[in-house]
Design an enzyme around this catalytic site. Structure first.
Site: not given
Length: 152
Positions: A65, A68, A114, A117, A137
């Site tokens: 991510c 984070c 995510c 976060c 996707c």
């Protein structure tokens, strides 16, 4: 291995608990991210198809991510979907991605966030390759790729 029924169940009945949480103010996110990363991850935007370099990158690596740094995907689960966005069949662990029903644009989709976060990553669809049948996707702007060393 997750399948479409698992994804729908998580979206309907609650997601797995994350290992940790990262929470920041909008101003903190703006200071950390580029304008495009902020638009995609914090405002639930979508980058233009075929616009990100990660669409055509298939070298061994790990995808985290951008907000984070939580590890989300491995390149061994990446495939060419022809959609113009990086696509994967599975996250590295079941509790790394959160699933949210998304009714925008007059259709029902499953948004992928995510789980640490709440960054918008993209959407999950049931039209991926076997055995999972899933297509994560993802927006390239929501991911950071670390390349793996190849063994010789």
């Amino acid at each position: 291995m997750l399948n479409w029924d698992n994804v729908i169940d998580l979206a309907d009945n609650g997601n797995h608990a994350p290992e940790r949480r990262v929470e920041k103010t909008e101003e903190e996110w703006k200071a950390q991210l580029t304008a495009e990363q902020f638009y995609v991850t914090r405002k639930h935007g979508t980058e233009a198809s075929f616009s990100h370099e990660l669409c055509t990158s298939y070298d061994a690596g790990l995808y985290s991510c951008v907000c984070c740094n939580t590890l989300l995907f491995d390149s061994t689960e990446k495939f060419e979907s022809g959609t113009g966005w990086p696509s994967f069949t599975q996250p590295v662990q079941e509790n790394r991605v959160k699933y949210i029903k998304d009714g925008s644009y007059g259709m029902v989709r499953i948004e992928a966030q995510c789980n640490v976060c709440d960054a918008h990553l993209g959407h999950v669809f049931p039209d991926g390759p076997k055995p999972s049948g899933l297509r994560y996707c993802m927006n390239g702007e929501s991911l950071i790729k670390e390349f793996k060393e190849t063994e010789e």
